[in-house]
Design a protein around this motif. Structure first.
Motif, mmCIF file in Angstrom:
data_model
loop_
_atom_site.group_PDB
_atom_site.id
_atom_site.type_symbol
_atom_site.label_atom_id
_atom_site.label_comp_id
_atom_site.label_asym_id
_atom_site.label_seq_id
_atom_site.Cartn_x
_atom_site.Cartn_y
_atom_site.Cartn_z
ATOM 1 N N TRP A 134 20.732 43.025 30.695
ATOM 2 C CA TRP A 134 21.067 41.707 30.150
ATOM 3 C C TRP A 134 20.739 41.655 28.662
ATOM 4 N N LEU A 135 19.560 42.160 28.314
ATOM 5 C CA LEU A 135 19.122 42.114 26.924
ATOM 6 C C LEU A 135 20.058 42.917 26.018
ATOM 7 N N LEU A 136 20.422 44.121 26.425
ATOM 8 C CA LEU A 136 21.308 44.958 25.618
ATOM 9 C C LEU A 136 22.705 44.364 25.535
ATOM 10 N N ARG A 137 23.202 43.846 26.663
ATOM 11 C CA ARG A 137 24.531 43.239 26.656
ATOM 12 C C ARG A 137 24.564 42.032 25.728
ATOM 13 N N ASN A 138 23.535 41.199 25.796
ATOM 14 C CA ASN A 138 23.432 40.021 24.938
ATOM 15 C C ASN A 138 23.352 40.433 23.463
ATOM 16 N N ALA A 139 22.593 41.463 23.168
ATOM 17 C CA ALA A 139 22.455 41.937 21.788
ATOM 18 C C ALA A 139 23.805 42.425 21.253
ATOM 19 N N ILE A 140 24.563 43.128 22.070
ATOM 20 C CA ILE A 140 25.865 43.620 21.641
ATOM 21 C C ILE A 140 26.821 42.460 21.405
ATOM 22 N N HIS A 141 26.826 41.484 22.297
ATOM 23 C CA HIS A 141 27.686 40.301 22.112
ATOM 24 C C HIS A 141 27.354 39.594 20.801
ATOM 25 N N GLN A 142 26.053 39.389 20.541
ATOM 26 C CA GLN A 142 25.647 38.716 19.307
ATOM 27 C C GLN A 142 26.068 39.518 18.078
ATOM 28 N N TYR A 143 25.904 40.830 18.144
ATOM 29 C CA TYR A 143 26.277 41.681 17.019
ATOM 30 C C TYR A 143 27.774 41.597 16.747
ATOM 31 N N VAL A 144 28.581 41.696 17.799
ATOM 32 C CA VAL A 144 30.033 41.657 17.615
ATOM 33 C C VAL A 144 30.457 40.287 17.083
ATOM 34 N N ARG A 175 23.106 56.414 24.176
ATOM 35 C CA ARG A 175 21.848 57.147 24.225
ATOM 36 C C ARG A 175 20.861 56.462 23.291
ATOM 37 N N LEU A 176 19.708 56.134 23.832
ATOM 38 C CA LEU A 176 18.641 55.524 23.043
ATOM 39 C C LEU A 176 17.431 56.442 23.098
ATOM 40 N N ASP A 177 16.733 56.541 21.995
ATOM 41 C CA ASP A 177 15.526 57.366 22.050
ATOM 42 C C ASP A 177 14.469 56.654 22.891
ATOM 43 N N ARG A 178 13.492 57.410 23.306
ATOM 44 C CA ARG A 178 12.478 56.909 24.241
ATOM 45 C C ARG A 178 11.776 55.663 23.701
ATOM 46 N N ASP A 179 11.447 55.666 22.412
ATOM 47 C CA ASP A 179 10.738 54.534 21.814
ATOM 48 C C ASP A 179 11.559 53.244 21.928
ATOM 49 N N VAL A 180 12.834 53.307 21.599
ATOM 50 C CA VAL A 180 13.682 52.109 21.672
ATOM 51 C C VAL A 180 13.834 51.662 23.124
ATOM 52 N N ARG A 181 14.018 52.593 24.023
ATOM 53 C CA ARG A 181 14.131 52.223 25.448
ATOM 54 C C ARG A 181 12.888 51.480 25.919
ATOM 55 N N GLU A 182 11.717 51.964 25.523
ATOM 56 C CA GLU A 182 10.463 51.306 25.913
ATOM 57 C C GLU A 182 10.343 49.923 25.284
ATOM 58 N N ARG A 183 10.748 49.795 24.044
ATOM 59 C CA ARG A 183 10.708 48.493 23.376
ATOM 60 C C ARG A 183 11.639 47.502 24.068
ATOM 61 N N VAL A 184 12.836 47.961 24.425
ATOM 62 C CA VAL A 184 13.781 47.096 25.137
ATOM 63 C C VAL A 184 13.188 46.687 26.483
ATOM 64 N N LYS A 185 12.611 47.636 27.179
ATOM 65 C CA LYS A 185 12.021 47.351 28.493
ATOM 66 C C LYS A 185 10.899 46.311 28.379
ATOM 67 N N ARG A 186 10.010 46.488 27.392
ATOM 68 C CA ARG A 186 8.906 45.521 27.205
ATOM 69 C C ARG A 186 9.437 44.133 26.863
ATOM 70 N N LEU A 187 10.413 44.089 25.965
ATOM 71 C CA LEU A 187 10.984 42.800 25.566
ATOM 72 C C LEU A 187 11.691 42.131 26.743
ATOM 73 N N ALA A 188 12.410 42.898 27.513
ATOM 74 C CA ALA A 188 13.108 42.359 28.684
ATOM 75 C C ALA A 188 12.098 41.775 29.680
#
Length: 93
Positions: free
Chosen positions: A31-41, A9-22
């Protein structure tokens, strides 16, 4: 490789930021979220390995008393740019 689904669950602001960046990256939000999780791990696993190696070195030092002085390391590092690069200093008591 089997793929599993995870919901977050992401708050609306973060979802919009992810969408704009994507959109700017011409990628999907997925893709962006999956890539971010891979990099974090990857980064956190490397960090954990770094700390574990430090802990192991500290335990070894406490058990054996062996070490290398900062002066010895500095002298060795000063040869890295030379053609006659010195061998690393040996551990001693």
């Amino acid at each position: 490789m089997p793929v599993g689904r995870v919901s977050i669950r992401l708050d609306r602001d973060v979802r919009e930021r992810v969408k704009r960046l994507a959109e700017k990256r011409q990628r999907s939000s997925h893709w962006l979220l999956r890539n971010a999780i891979h990099q974090y791990v990857d980064r956190e696993e490397a960090r954990e390995l770094f700390f574990q190696r430090g802990e192991n070195a500290w335990r070894h030092h406490r058990k054996t008393g062996k070490n290398v002085s900062g002066r010895e390391v500095a002298a060795w590092l000063s040869t890295w740019a030379d053609e006659d690069e010195a061998a690393p200093p040996a551990c001693h008591r």
